[in-house]
Design an enzyme around this catalytic site. Structure first.
Site, short mmCIF file in Angstrom:
data_model
loop_
_atom_site.label_atom_id
_atom_site.label_comp_id
_atom_site.label_asym_id
_atom_site.label_seq_id
_atom_site.Cartn_x
_atom_site.Cartn_y
_atom_site.Cartn_z
N GLY A 64 22.90 36.16 92.98
CA GLY A 64 22.74 36.11 94.43
C GLY A 64 21.32 36.27 94.92
O GLY A 64 21.05 36.09 96.11
N ARG A 75 20.02 31.52 89.57
CA ARG A 75 19.08 30.79 90.40
C ARG A 75 17.67 31.35 90.33
O ARG A 75 16.70 30.62 90.16
CB ARG A 75 19.57 30.85 91.86
N ARG A 132 23.59 19.25 94.76
CA ARG A 132 23.52 20.22 95.85
C ARG A 132 23.32 19.58 97.23
O ARG A 132 23.99 19.98 98.19
CB ARG A 132 22.44 21.29 95.58
N CYS A 186 28.15 4.84 95.33
CA CYS A 186 28.86 4.23 96.47
C CYS A 186 29.50 5.35 97.28
O CYS A 186 30.72 5.47 97.38
CB CYS A 186 29.90 3.24 95.96
C1 LIG Z 1 27.17 32.15 89.72
C2 LIG Z 1 27.24 33.53 89.21
C3 LIG Z 1 26.06 34.24 88.97
C4 LIG Z 1 24.69 33.69 89.24
O1 LIG Z 1 24.47 33.47 90.56
P1 LIG Z 1 23.01 33.05 91.09
O2 LIG Z 1 23.22 32.92 92.55
O3 LIG Z 1 22.68 31.77 90.41
O4 LIG Z 1 22.08 34.12 90.73
C5 LIG Z 1 26.18 35.51 88.46
N1 LIG Z 1 27.38 36.06 88.21
C6 LIG Z 1 28.53 35.40 88.41
C7 LIG Z 1 29.81 36.06 88.09
C8 LIG Z 1 28.50 34.12 88.94
O5 LIG Z 1 29.65 33.47 89.17
#
Ligand SMILES: *Cc1c(COP(=O)(O)O)cnc(C)c1O
Length: 423
Positions: free
Chosen positions: A231, A276, A311, A342
């Site tokens: 996150g 991310r 995305r 398409c």
């Molecule tokens: C997607 C996910 C992450 C990584 O999320 P980011 O936003 O890419 O850092 C970490 N833990 C779990 C369980 C996820 O589903």
């Protein structure tokens, strides 16, 4: 902050001679420097470990680079577990944070000695049935419900998310697990995606740390780690201020000393599962302008499409674009930059101000290192691109070749594909 590509036009043209566009390119030096900063930010915590969220970029070469900087793997599927195993990441260096989990994936995770992060209270019985016995160490995923806000703005809506257990279920799960002989516990939550704010982790930490103290007091469980999950975001647009991971680590430390240390929990390890933040800015999609079109709008058609980067089509996400060789030219044209699917949502940019684009120009689509290639698909029979590592000494190393039509047809092996075609 101005967004500059990590390669020049000349370098990209050189790579394209050998590996035709489109391709995803990754900046080894950027990945390593960032991984070092993450380790430094949490160096105050003895047991700290980042478990790279493999779904963000399941390339074993990149996973291995991160492993060299101490990162484990956060997996949530069978093939992600297999990838980790292939690069020698097993045991407690693997976090299995799955949901709606098929039985064979729990079996594989347990075989590898991975830490299992239980998404739901019903999974206790399921896991016990599948494995015959519960692991000694287990993690529970918490979902506080409601909405999650940072300084009065709603960031995300955990109450609508399918993940995790309610607070009362977490207490119940700890009690049941403890009774069944589990010795060590972890606590996990993922409340909010792509936060471009140094506040997210410290706020989440406070919620989890306070809950952990209560869980310890009320159930007697020994909590050995707290997993802040993913996150932590990146600035996709040039006007956003990037997260300062050192400030984030420091913010978590402050909450740790305020909540956990006084409760006698100063030995709890902090885990993260960033995807991310670890990879996003260090990848880009290099694509060539191959067509132009002038109707009610001005279009530039490129040789990549949404199968290479979903995305924008899926979330309307912004990805910055640089026309190589025209980094400093005035952005005095307005284009929709499209792929060839398409599907009218196959646009990398809509009404984007860019320098004048000529057929043959190379475009860099920024920040594709996470949730880029990995979300790829084969719609319209389009093939996945190559992935190339731009090494620290500035050479191009192929780390995944482009798909060929033969790859696309390979799953027709239930009959002789070419023989059937000939009939
Ligand atoms: C997607 C996910 C992450 C990584 O999320 P980011 O936003 O890419 O850092 C970490 N833990 C779990 C369980 C996820 O589903």
């Amino acid at each position: 902050m101005e967004k500059r590509p990590f390669i020049t036009k000349e370098q990209a043209e050189q790579i394209a001679l050998k590996y035709p566009t489109p391709f995803h390119l990754y900046d080894e030096e950027g990945i390593r420097e960032n991984a070092k900063r993450v380790a430094q930010a949490f160096s105050w915590n003895k047991g700290f470990r980042e478990y790279f969220a493999v779904k963000a970029n399941p390339n074993p070469f990149l996973m291995k680079i991160l492993h060299e900087h101490g990162c484990g793997c956060d997996c949530s599927s069978l093939t992600e577990l297999m990838l980790s195993e292939t690069i020698g990441v097993t045991g407690e260096e693997v976090m299995f944070s799955s949901n709606d989990t098929p039985a064979e994936e729990f079996v594989k995770a347990a075989d590898m000695g991975a830490i299992i992060n239980l998404d739901d209270i019903t999974q206790i019985g399921v896991l016990e049935n599948i494995l015959g016995t519960l692991p000694q160490k287990i993690c529970c995923r918490f979902n506080p419900g409601g909405v999650f806000s940072i300084s009065n703005s709603i960031m995300d809506n955990p109450g609508d998310a399918k993940y995790g257990m309610t607070q009362s279920q977490v207490f119940e799960a700890f009690r049941i697990l403890k009774k069944k002989g589990v010795k060590e516990f972890g606590l996990h939550a993922f409340l909010c995606s792509n936060t471009v704010s140094n506040e997210y982790y410290p706020m989440l930490a406070k919620i989890l740390f306070e809950l952990a103290v209560r869980l310890k007091e009320e159930t007697g469980a020994h909590i050995s780690f707290i997993n802040l999950s993913g996150g932590v975001g990146i600035p996709y647009t040039p006007d956003q201020e990037p997260n300062d991971i050192l400030a984030i680590g420091e913010g978590v430390r402050r909450v740790y000393e305020e909540v956990l240390t006084p409760a006698g929990m100063g030995d709890v390890a902090i885990y993260t599962e960033m995807g991310r933040f670890m990879m996003g800015p260090y990848g880009c999609l290099v694509t060539r302008a191959i067509n132009e079109k002038h109707i009610y709008k001005e279009y530039v058609g490129v040789d990549a499409c949404a199968v290479n980067l979903m995305r924008p089509a899926m979330y309307g996400a912004y990805h910055h674009i640089t026309v190589l060789g025209k980094e400093d030219a005035p952005a005095d044209h307005v284009y929709d930059v499209t792929g060839s699917l398409c599907e009218n949502n196959d646009k990398f940019a809509i009404d984007r101000k860019l320098p004048e684009i000529a057929i043959g120009d190379l475009l860099v689509i920024h920040d594709t290192g996470a949730h880029g290639f990995s979300m790829g698909y084969n719609y319209n029979g389009k093939l996945r691109s190559a992935e190339i590592l731009w090494t620290a000494d500035h050479t191009a190393k192929l780390i995944r070749r482009a798909e060929t039509p033969e790859d696309y047809f390979a799953t027709f092996d239930c009959f002789d594909f070419y023989e059937q075609l000939a009939k």
